[in-house]
Write a protein that holds these residues in place. Structure first.
Motif, PDB file in Angstrom:
ATOM      1  N   GLY A 126      -2.853  28.887 -46.042  1.00  6.95           N
ATOM      2  CA  GLY A 126      -1.476  28.606 -45.623  1.00  6.95           C
ATOM      3  C   GLY A 126      -0.578  30.386 -46.612  1.00  6.95           C
ATOM      4  N   ALA A 127      -0.087  30.684 -46.804  1.00  7.32           N
ATOM      5  CA  ALA A 127       0.469  31.924 -47.639  1.00  7.32           C
ATOM      6  C   ALA A 127       2.663  31.451 -47.850  1.00  7.32           C
ATOM      7  N   GLY A 128       2.809  30.418 -47.294  1.00  6.43           N
ATOM      8  CA  GLY A 128       4.565  30.021 -47.914  1.00  6.43           C
ATOM      9  C   GLY A 128       3.960  29.532 -49.434  1.00  6.43           C
ATOM     10  N   GLY A 129       5.615  29.009 -49.355  1.00  6.00           N
ATOM     11  CA  GLY A 129       5.897  28.105 -51.437  1.00  6.00           C
ATOM     12  C   GLY A 129       4.671  27.892 -51.920  1.00  6.00           C
ATOM     13  N   ALA A 130       4.311  27.132 -51.319  1.00  4.44           N
ATOM     14  CA  ALA A 130       3.309  25.813 -51.777  1.00  4.44           C
ATOM     15  C   ALA A 130       1.452  26.401 -52.002  1.00  4.44           C
ATOM     16  N   ALA A 131       1.870  27.505 -51.250  1.00  3.48           N
ATOM     17  CA  ALA A 131       0.352  28.484 -51.971  1.00  3.48           C
ATOM     18  C   ALA A 131       0.727  29.533 -52.868  1.00  3.48           C
ATOM     19  N   SER A 149      -6.232  32.654 -46.341  1.00  2.00           N
ATOM     20  CA  SER A 149      -5.897  32.736 -44.293  1.00  2.00           C
ATOM     21  C   SER A 149      -4.564  32.440 -44.276  1.00  2.00           C
ATOM     22  N   ASN A 150      -3.769  32.911 -43.905  1.00  2.00           N
ATOM     23  CA  ASN A 150      -2.475  31.706 -42.865  1.00  2.00           C
ATOM     24  C   ASN A 150      -2.385  32.262 -41.103  1.00  2.00           C
ATOM     25  N   ARG A 151      -1.865  31.654 -40.404  1.00  2.00           N
ATOM     26  CA  ARG A 151      -1.328  31.947 -39.256  1.00  2.00           C
ATOM     27  C   ARG A 151      -0.732  32.885 -39.374  1.00  2.00           C
ATOM     28  N   THR A 152       0.186  33.451 -40.170  1.00  2.00           N
ATOM     29  CA  THR A 152       1.471  34.771 -40.071  1.00  2.00           C
ATOM     30  C   THR A 152      -0.212  35.938 -41.278  1.00  2.00           C
ATOM     31  N   GLN A 153      -1.037  36.688 -40.549  1.00  2.00           N
ATOM     32  CA  GLN A 153      -1.570  37.229 -41.291  1.00  2.00           C
ATOM     33  C   GLN A 153      -0.671  38.590 -42.997  1.00  2.00           C
ATOM     34  N   ALA A 154      -0.002  39.113 -41.602  1.00  2.00           N
ATOM     35  CA  ALA A 154       1.111  39.615 -43.190  1.00  2.00           C
ATOM     36  C   ALA A 154       1.358  38.829 -44.386  1.00  2.00           C
ATOM     37  N   LYS A 155       1.686  38.010 -44.244  1.00  2.00           N
ATOM     38  CA  LYS A 155       1.770  36.801 -45.300  1.00  2.00           C
ATOM     39  C   LYS A 155       1.371  37.135 -46.570  1.00  2.00           C
ATOM     40  N   ALA A 156      -0.108  36.801 -45.732  1.00  2.00           N
ATOM     41  CA  ALA A 156      -1.017  36.632 -46.970  1.00  2.00           C
ATOM     42  C   ALA A 156      -1.420  37.880 -47.331  1.00  2.00           C
ATOM     43  N   ASN A 195      -5.693  22.867 -48.339  1.00  2.00           N
ATOM     44  CA  ASN A 195      -4.604  23.128 -47.400  1.00  2.00           C
ATOM     45  C   ASN A 195      -3.036  23.377 -47.545  1.00  2.00           C
ATOM     46  N   ALA A 196      -2.813  24.137 -47.558  1.00  2.00           N
ATOM     47  CA  ALA A 196      -0.909  24.878 -48.403  1.00  2.00           C
ATOM     48  C   ALA A 196       0.248  24.430 -47.080  1.00  2.00           C
ATOM     49  N   THR A 197      -0.471  24.469 -45.647  1.00  2.00           N
ATOM     50  CA  THR A 197       0.105  24.592 -44.616  1.00  2.00           C
ATOM     51  C   THR A 197       1.399  23.780 -45.029  1.00  2.00           C
ATOM     52  N   ALA A 198       1.412  24.191 -43.893  1.00  2.00           N
ATOM     53  CA  ALA A 198       2.424  22.125 -43.203  1.00  2.00           C
ATOM     54  C   ALA A 198       2.341  22.517 -41.162  1.00  2.00           C
ATOM     55  N   SER A 199       1.437  22.746 -41.166  1.00  2.00           N
ATOM     56  CA  SER A 199       0.629  22.525 -39.963  1.00  2.00           C
ATOM     57  C   SER A 199       0.564  20.729 -39.504  1.00  2.00           C
ATOM     58  N   SER A 200       0.112  19.754 -40.214  1.00  2.00           N
ATOM     59  CA  SER A 200       0.367  18.830 -40.080  1.00  2.00           C
ATOM     60  C   SER A 200       1.165  18.309 -39.848  1.00  2.00           C
ATOM     61  N   LEU A 201       2.270  18.813 -40.338  1.00  2.00           N
ATOM     62  CA  LEU A 201       3.597  17.518 -40.134  1.00  2.00           C
ATOM     63  C   LEU A 201       4.252  18.091 -39.095  1.00  2.00           C
ATOM     64  N   ALA A 202       4.208  19.827 -38.727  1.00  2.00           N
ATOM     65  CA  ALA A 202       4.332  19.968 -37.015  1.00  2.00           C
ATOM     66  C   ALA A 202       3.277  19.462 -35.974  1.00  2.00           C
ATOM     67  N   GLY A 203       2.278  18.432 -37.061  1.00  2.00           N
ATOM     68  CA  GLY A 203       1.669  18.075 -35.329  1.00  2.00           C
ATOM     69  C   GLY A 203       0.518  18.919 -34.751  1.00  2.00           C
ATOM     70  N   ALA A 204       0.004  20.266 -35.145  1.00  2.00           N
ATOM     71  CA  ALA A 204      -0.785  20.476 -34.775  1.00  2.00           C
ATOM     72  C   ALA A 204      -1.967  20.374 -35.871  1.00  2.00           C
ATOM     73  N   GLU A 205      -3.158  21.391 -34.517  1.00  2.00           N
ATOM     74  CA  GLU A 205      -4.293  21.445 -35.680  1.00  2.00           C
ATOM     75  C   GLU A 205      -4.418  22.162 -36.875  1.00  2.00           C
ATOM     76  N   VAL A 206      -5.372  21.269 -37.816  1.00  2.00           N
ATOM     77  CA  VAL A 206      -5.985  21.808 -39.032  1.00  2.00           C
ATOM     78  C   VAL A 206      -6.449  24.198 -39.058  1.00  2.00           C
ATOM     79  N   PRO A 207      -5.217  24.203 -39.125  1.00  2.00           N
ATOM     80  CA  PRO A 207      -5.450  26.196 -38.918  1.00  2.00           C
ATOM     81  C   PRO A 207      -7.095  26.834 -39.385  1.00  2.00           C
ATOM     82  N   ALA A 208      -7.942  26.842 -39.807  1.00  2.00           N
ATOM     83  CA  ALA A 208      -9.381  27.274 -39.688  1.00  2.00           C
ATOM     84  C   ALA A 208     -10.707  25.886 -38.986  1.00  2.00           C
TER      85      ALA A 208
HETATM   86  P1  ATR Z   1       6.138  25.423 -47.975  1.00  2.00           P
HETATM   87  O1  ATR Z   1       6.807  25.816 -49.198  1.00  2.00           O
HETATM   88  O2  ATR Z   1       5.477  24.301 -48.008  1.00  2.00           O
HETATM   89  O3  ATR Z   1       4.885  26.299 -48.342  1.00  2.00           O
HETATM   90  P2  ATR Z   1       6.410  27.170 -46.306  1.00  2.00           P
HETATM   91  O4  ATR Z   1       6.730  28.268 -46.821  1.00  2.00           O
HETATM   92  O5  ATR Z   1       7.766  27.344 -44.558  1.00  2.00           O
HETATM   93  O6  ATR Z   1       6.622  26.029 -46.926  1.00  2.00           O
HETATM   94  O7  ATR Z   1       4.947  27.878 -45.469  1.00  2.00           O
HETATM   95  C1  ATR Z   1       4.815  27.133 -44.585  1.00  2.00           C
HETATM   96  C2  ATR Z   1       3.227  26.787 -44.233  1.00  2.00           C
HETATM   97  O8  ATR Z   1       2.563  26.188 -43.520  1.00  2.00           O
HETATM   98  C3  ATR Z   1       2.800  28.637 -44.044  1.00  2.00           C
HETATM   99  O9  ATR Z   1       1.914  28.936 -44.431  1.00  2.00           O
HETATM  100  C4  ATR Z   1       2.903  28.719 -42.575  1.00  2.00           C
HETATM  101  O10 ATR Z   1       2.338  29.421 -41.614  1.00  2.00           O
HETATM  102  P3  ATR Z   1       3.237  30.918 -41.430  1.00  2.00           P
HETATM  103  O11 ATR Z   1       3.263  31.583 -42.962  1.00  2.00           O
HETATM  104  O12 ATR Z   1       2.391  31.450 -40.794  1.00  2.00           O
HETATM  105  O13 ATR Z   1       4.402  30.357 -41.337  1.00  2.00           O
HETATM  106  C5  ATR Z   1       2.454  27.159 -42.610  1.00  2.00           C
HETATM  107  N1  ATR Z   1       2.203  26.640 -40.459  1.00  2.00           N
HETATM  108  C6  ATR Z   1       3.202  26.085 -40.405  1.00  2.00           C
HETATM  109  N2  ATR Z   1       2.980  25.247 -39.359  1.00  2.00           N
HETATM  110  C7  ATR Z   1       1.644  25.714 -38.977  1.00  2.00           C
HETATM  111  C8  ATR Z   1       0.715  25.735 -37.827  1.00  2.00           C
HETATM  112  N3  ATR Z   1       1.266  24.661 -37.110  1.00  2.00           N
HETATM  113  N4  ATR Z   1       0.116  26.293 -38.061  1.00  2.00           N
HETATM  114  C9  ATR Z   1      -0.347  26.958 -38.735  1.00  2.00           C
HETATM  115  N5  ATR Z   1      -0.007  27.247 -39.812  1.00  2.00           N
HETATM  116  C10 ATR Z   1       1.334  26.854 -40.425  1.00  2.00           C
END
Ligand code: ATR
Length: 279
Positions: A126-131, A149-156, A195-208
Protein backbone atom coordinates in the motif's frame (compact mmCIF):
# COMPACT_ATOMS: atom_id res chain seq x y z
CA UNK A 1 -11.76 17.34 33.55
CA UNK A 2 -9.95 18.03 30.28
CA UNK A 3 -11.90 17.36 27.08
CA UNK A 4 -10.47 15.37 24.16
CA UNK A 5 -12.18 13.66 21.25
CA UNK A 6 -11.74 11.70 18.05
CA UNK A 7 -12.87 13.58 14.96
CA UNK A 8 -13.89 11.62 11.90
CA UNK A 9 -16.60 10.92 9.35
CA UNK A 10 -17.70 8.20 9.82
CA UNK A 11 -16.67 7.82 13.45
CA UNK A 12 -19.41 5.71 15.08
CA UNK A 13 -17.26 2.57 14.86
CA UNK A 14 -14.27 4.14 16.62
CA UNK A 15 -12.93 2.27 19.66
CA UNK A 16 -10.82 5.24 20.73
CA UNK A 17 -13.32 6.59 23.31
CA UNK A 18 -13.33 3.21 25.07
CA UNK A 19 -9.54 2.94 24.99
CA UNK A 20 -8.95 6.47 26.31
CA UNK A 21 -11.59 6.03 29.01
CA UNK A 22 -9.65 2.97 30.25
CA UNK A 23 -6.34 4.86 30.05
CA UNK A 24 -7.87 7.69 32.11
CA UNK A 25 -9.25 5.29 34.73
CA UNK A 26 -6.03 3.31 35.03
CA UNK A 27 -3.78 6.37 35.27
CA UNK A 28 -6.18 8.52 37.32
CA UNK A 29 -5.93 11.32 34.76
CA UNK A 30 -8.87 13.79 34.59
CA UNK A 31 -9.59 13.10 30.93
CA UNK A 32 -12.89 13.02 29.10
CA UNK A 33 -12.85 11.67 25.55
CA UNK A 34 -15.78 11.78 23.13
CA UNK A 35 -16.61 10.83 19.59
CA UNK A 36 -17.15 13.72 17.18
CA UNK A 37 -18.86 13.26 13.83
CA UNK A 38 -17.46 16.19 11.86
CA UNK A 39 -19.14 17.47 8.67
CA UNK A 40 -17.03 16.65 5.62
CA UNK A 41 -16.59 20.34 4.76
CA UNK A 42 -16.27 21.58 8.34
CA UNK A 43 -13.09 20.15 9.84
CA UNK A 44 -11.11 23.38 10.39
CA UNK A 45 -14.08 25.15 12.00
CA UNK A 46 -14.78 22.16 14.21
CA UNK A 47 -11.19 22.04 15.47
CA UNK A 48 -11.22 25.78 16.20
CA UNK A 49 -14.54 25.58 18.08
CA UNK A 50 -13.44 22.56 20.10
CA UNK A 51 -10.21 24.30 21.14
CA UNK A 52 -12.08 27.51 22.04
CA UNK A 53 -14.50 25.53 24.19
CA UNK A 54 -11.60 24.19 26.26
CA UNK A 55 -10.59 21.10 24.29
CA UNK A 56 -6.98 20.11 24.99
CA UNK A 57 -6.42 17.93 21.96
CA UNK A 58 -7.93 15.40 19.62
CA UNK A 59 -7.33 12.37 17.50
CA UNK A 60 -8.14 12.64 13.83
CA UNK A 61 -9.29 9.82 11.61
CA UNK A 62 -10.59 9.28 8.09
CA UNK A 63 -10.89 11.48 6.06
CA UNK A 64 -9.28 14.39 7.93
CA UNK A 65 -5.68 13.32 8.56
CA UNK A 66 -4.27 15.38 5.70
CA UNK A 67 -6.24 18.48 6.70
CA UNK A 68 -5.08 18.03 10.30
CA UNK A 69 -1.46 18.20 9.14
CA UNK A 70 -2.21 21.31 7.08
CA UNK A 71 -4.00 23.35 9.71
CA UNK A 72 -1.48 22.76 12.50
CA UNK A 73 0.84 25.63 13.46
CA UNK A 74 3.68 23.20 14.22
CA UNK A 75 4.26 19.61 13.20
CA UNK A 76 6.67 16.79 13.92
CA UNK A 77 9.08 15.47 11.30
CA UNK A 78 6.91 12.34 11.07
CA UNK A 79 3.89 14.47 10.14
CA UNK A 80 5.88 16.39 7.54
CA UNK A 81 7.06 13.16 5.91
CA UNK A 82 3.66 11.45 5.98
CA UNK A 83 1.72 14.62 5.13
CA UNK A 84 -0.83 13.36 7.64
CA UNK A 85 -1.54 13.72 11.35
CA UNK A 86 -3.70 11.63 13.67
CA UNK A 87 -3.08 13.65 16.84
CA UNK A 88 -3.46 17.35 17.60
CA UNK A 89 -2.35 19.07 20.80
CA UNK A 90 -3.90 22.47 21.61
CA UNK A 91 -1.97 25.00 23.66
CA UNK A 92 -1.62 28.75 24.06
CA UNK A 93 1.05 28.71 21.36
CA UNK A 94 -1.17 27.02 18.77
CA UNK A 95 -1.96 23.60 17.40
CA UNK A 96 0.76 20.97 17.28
CA UNK A 97 0.40 17.94 15.00
CA UNK A 98 1.85 14.49 15.59
CA UNK A 99 1.39 11.15 13.87
CA UNK A 100 1.35 8.29 16.36
CA UNK A 101 0.20 5.59 13.90
CA UNK A 102 3.76 4.67 12.99
CA UNK A 103 4.90 4.65 16.61
CA UNK A 104 1.88 2.46 17.36
CA UNK A 105 2.64 -0.22 14.79
CA UNK A 106 6.32 -0.29 15.74
CA UNK A 107 5.45 -0.68 19.44
CA UNK A 108 2.98 -3.46 18.69
CA UNK A 109 5.38 -5.39 16.45
CA UNK A 110 8.49 -5.02 18.60
CA UNK A 111 7.07 -4.98 22.16
CA UNK A 112 3.78 -6.85 22.02
CA UNK A 113 4.53 -9.38 19.26
CA UNK A 114 8.20 -9.54 20.24
CA UNK A 115 9.40 -9.33 16.63
CA UNK A 116 12.51 -7.30 15.93
CA UNK A 117 12.43 -4.92 12.96
CA UNK A 118 16.10 -3.88 13.08
CA UNK A 119 18.15 -5.69 10.44
CA UNK A 120 15.09 -7.37 8.92
CA UNK A 121 13.47 -7.31 5.48
CA UNK A 122 10.09 -5.56 5.46
CA UNK A 123 7.39 -5.49 2.76
CA UNK A 124 4.85 -2.67 3.03
CA UNK A 125 1.73 -3.25 0.93
CA UNK A 126 0.00 0.00 0.00
CA UNK A 127 1.03 3.59 -0.54
CA UNK A 128 -1.99 5.54 0.75
CA UNK A 129 -2.41 7.39 4.02
CA UNK A 130 -2.01 4.33 6.23
CA UNK A 131 1.26 3.29 4.59
CA UNK A 132 2.59 6.85 4.60
CA UNK A 133 1.84 7.18 8.31
CA UNK A 134 3.92 4.12 9.16
CA UNK A 135 6.87 4.33 6.79
CA UNK A 136 8.94 6.92 8.68
CA UNK A 137 8.66 5.04 11.97
CA UNK A 138 9.57 1.76 10.27
CA UNK A 139 12.69 3.36 8.76
CA UNK A 140 13.72 4.65 12.20
CA UNK A 141 13.89 1.03 13.39
CA UNK A 142 16.67 0.43 10.87
CA UNK A 143 15.48 -2.67 9.07
CA UNK A 144 17.86 -3.98 6.38
CA UNK A 145 15.42 -3.03 3.64
CA UNK A 146 11.86 -1.93 3.05
CA UNK A 147 10.04 -2.68 -0.19
CA UNK A 148 6.86 -0.70 -0.85
CA UNK A 149 4.41 -2.45 -3.18
CA UNK A 150 1.27 -0.76 -4.41
CA UNK A 151 -1.36 -1.40 -7.07
CA UNK A 152 -0.60 2.05 -8.47
CA UNK A 153 3.17 1.88 -8.77
CA UNK A 154 3.58 5.65 -9.21
CA UNK A 155 2.27 6.23 -5.68
CA UNK A 156 4.81 3.78 -4.23
CA UNK A 157 7.59 5.52 -6.15
CA UNK A 158 6.45 8.93 -4.86
CA UNK A 159 6.23 7.64 -1.28
CA UNK A 160 9.77 6.22 -1.30
CA UNK A 161 11.11 9.40 -2.93
CA UNK A 162 9.61 11.35 -0.03
CA UNK A 163 11.51 9.15 2.43
CA UNK A 164 14.76 8.70 0.49
CA UNK A 165 16.87 11.06 2.60
CA UNK A 166 15.64 9.53 5.84
CA UNK A 167 16.28 6.01 4.56
CA UNK A 168 19.84 6.80 3.58
CA UNK A 169 20.42 8.47 6.95
CA UNK A 170 19.34 5.25 8.68
CA UNK A 171 21.12 3.05 6.11
CA UNK A 172 17.89 1.39 5.04
CA UNK A 173 17.56 0.09 1.48
CA UNK A 174 14.23 1.48 0.25
CA UNK A 175 12.63 0.45 -3.03
CA UNK A 176 9.30 0.07 -4.81
CA UNK A 177 8.36 -3.23 -6.48
CA UNK A 178 4.94 -3.88 -7.93
CA UNK A 179 3.09 -7.16 -7.73
CA UNK A 180 4.45 -8.35 -11.08
CA UNK A 181 8.02 -7.74 -9.96
CA UNK A 182 7.44 -9.70 -6.73
CA UNK A 183 5.84 -12.55 -8.68
CA UNK A 184 8.66 -12.65 -11.20
CA UNK A 185 11.26 -13.18 -8.46
CA UNK A 186 10.14 -15.82 -5.92
CA UNK A 187 13.36 -15.29 -3.94
CA UNK A 188 11.86 -11.95 -2.81
CA UNK A 189 10.64 -12.89 0.64
CA UNK A 190 10.32 -10.90 3.82
CA UNK A 191 10.51 -11.26 7.61
CA UNK A 192 7.65 -8.81 8.08
CA UNK A 193 4.80 -8.16 5.60
CA UNK A 194 2.49 -5.29 6.51
CA UNK A 195 -0.88 -4.83 4.81
CA UNK A 196 -1.69 -1.12 4.66
CA UNK A 197 -4.08 -1.43 1.73
CA UNK A 198 -7.84 -1.21 1.68
CA UNK A 199 -8.01 -4.26 -0.60
CA UNK A 200 -9.93 -6.43 1.87
CA UNK A 201 -12.51 -3.67 2.39
CA UNK A 202 -12.95 -3.74 -1.38
CA UNK A 203 -13.44 -7.52 -1.20
CA UNK A 204 -10.36 -8.00 -3.38
CA UNK A 205 -7.62 -10.60 -2.96
CA UNK A 206 -4.37 -9.87 -1.10
CA UNK A 207 -2.27 -7.73 -3.45
CA UNK A 208 0.90 -9.85 -3.18
CA UNK A 209 2.00 -13.37 -4.16
CA UNK A 210 2.39 -15.94 -1.36
CA UNK A 211 6.07 -16.25 -2.30
CA UNK A 212 6.75 -13.09 -0.25
CA UNK A 213 6.12 -15.16 2.90
CA UNK A 214 8.53 -17.56 4.57
CA UNK A 215 7.90 -19.89 7.52
CA UNK A 216 8.68 -17.28 10.18
CA UNK A 217 7.24 -14.20 8.48
CA UNK A 218 5.13 -11.92 10.63
CA UNK A 219 2.15 -10.96 8.45
CA UNK A 220 0.56 -7.86 9.95
CA UNK A 221 -2.70 -6.21 8.92
CA UNK A 222 -3.19 -2.62 10.08
CA UNK A 223 -6.92 -3.31 10.32
CA UNK A 224 -8.72 -5.57 12.79
CA UNK A 225 -12.00 -7.44 12.89
CA UNK A 226 -13.65 -8.62 9.66
CA UNK A 227 -11.62 -6.15 7.56
CA UNK A 228 -8.38 -7.95 8.45
CA UNK A 229 -9.66 -11.52 8.14
CA UNK A 230 -8.92 -12.12 4.48
CA UNK A 231 -5.27 -11.12 4.82
CA UNK A 232 -4.80 -13.04 8.10
CA UNK A 233 -6.35 -16.19 6.59
CA UNK A 234 -4.11 -15.87 3.54
CA UNK A 235 -1.02 -15.52 5.73
CA UNK A 236 -1.93 -18.38 8.08
CA UNK A 237 -2.78 -20.70 5.21
CA UNK A 238 0.77 -20.16 3.91
CA UNK A 239 2.34 -20.86 7.29
CA UNK A 240 3.13 -17.29 8.37
CA UNK A 241 2.45 -15.80 11.80
CA UNK A 242 -0.62 -13.56 11.42
CA UNK A 243 -1.41 -10.52 13.56
CA UNK A 244 -4.18 -7.95 13.25
CA UNK A 245 -3.93 -4.22 13.92
CA UNK A 246 -5.77 -4.11 17.26
CA UNK A 247 -2.46 -3.66 19.09
CA UNK A 248 -1.50 -0.84 16.72
CA UNK A 249 -4.80 0.85 17.54
CA UNK A 250 -4.17 0.66 21.29
CA UNK A 251 -0.50 1.64 21.00
CA UNK A 252 -1.16 4.69 18.81
CA UNK A 253 -3.75 5.74 21.39
CA UNK A 254 -1.18 5.24 24.16
CA UNK A 255 1.32 7.45 22.31
CA UNK A 256 -1.32 10.18 21.92
CA UNK A 257 -2.31 9.90 25.59
CA UNK A 258 1.35 10.14 26.66
CA UNK A 259 1.81 13.21 24.46
CA UNK A 260 -1.25 14.95 25.94
CA UNK A 261 -0.81 13.94 29.58
CA UNK A 262 2.88 13.18 30.06
CA UNK A 263 1.87 9.81 31.51
CA UNK A 264 2.30 6.43 29.81
CA UNK A 265 -0.87 4.30 30.14
CA UNK A 266 -0.74 0.50 30.64
CA UNK A 267 -1.38 -0.31 26.97
CA UNK A 268 -0.73 -4.06 27.19
CA UNK A 269 -3.43 -4.48 29.82
CA UNK A 270 -5.90 -2.39 27.82
CA UNK A 271 -5.10 -4.36 24.64
CA UNK A 272 -5.91 -7.66 26.32
CA UNK A 273 -9.12 -6.19 27.77
CA UNK A 274 -10.18 -4.89 24.36
CA UNK A 275 -9.38 -8.20 22.66
CA UNK A 276 -11.53 -10.02 25.23
CA UNK A 277 -14.33 -7.51 24.72
CA UNK A 278 -14.33 -7.98 20.94
CA UNK A 279 -14.29 -11.77 21.06
P1 ATR B 1 -5.68 4.69 3.63
O1 ATR B 1 -5.70 6.03 4.30
O2 ATR B 1 -6.47 3.63 4.32
O3 ATR B 1 -4.30 4.24 3.30
P2 ATR B 1 -5.99 5.38 0.86
O4 ATR B 1 -5.07 6.53 0.99
O5 ATR B 1 -7.21 5.53 0.01
O6 ATR B 1 -6.51 4.90 2.27
O7 ATR B 1 -5.13 4.13 0.34
C1 ATR B 1 -5.71 2.90 0.08
C2 ATR B 1 -4.62 1.91 -0.30
O8 ATR B 1 -5.20 0.63 -0.57
C3 ATR B 1 -3.86 2.28 -1.54
O9 ATR B 1 -2.54 1.80 -1.43
C4 ATR B 1 -4.65 1.55 -2.62
O10 ATR B 1 -3.93 1.28 -3.80
P3 ATR B 1 -3.92 2.41 -4.98
O11 ATR B 1 -2.94 3.44 -4.54
O12 ATR B 1 -3.49 1.66 -6.18
O13 ATR B 1 -5.32 2.94 -5.07
C5 ATR B 1 -4.92 0.26 -1.91
N1 ATR B 1 -6.06 -0.48 -2.46
C6 ATR B 1 -7.36 -0.17 -2.36
N2 ATR B 1 -8.13 -1.09 -2.98
C7 ATR B 1 -7.29 -2.01 -3.48
C8 ATR B 1 -7.45 -3.23 -4.22
N3 ATR B 1 -8.67 -3.68 -4.56
N4 ATR B 1 -6.34 -3.93 -4.55
C9 ATR B 1 -5.11 -3.49 -4.20
N5 ATR B 1 -4.89 -2.35 -3.50
C10 ATR B 1 -5.95 -1.63 -3.15
Amino acid sequence: TDPYCVMGNPVAHSRSPWIHARFAELTGQPVRYDRALVPLDGFADFVRDFAEQGGKGCNVTVPFKLQAAELATSASERVRLAGAANTLVFSASGIHAENTDGLGIVADITRNAGVQIAGRDVLLLGAGGAAAGALGSLIEQQPRRIVVSNRTQAKAVALIAQHAAMASLHKVELSALDRQALEADPTQNFDIVINATASSLAGAEVPAPASVLHARTLAYDMMYGPAAQNFLDWASSHGALARDGLGMLVEQAAESFALWRGVRPPSIQVLSELRALLQ
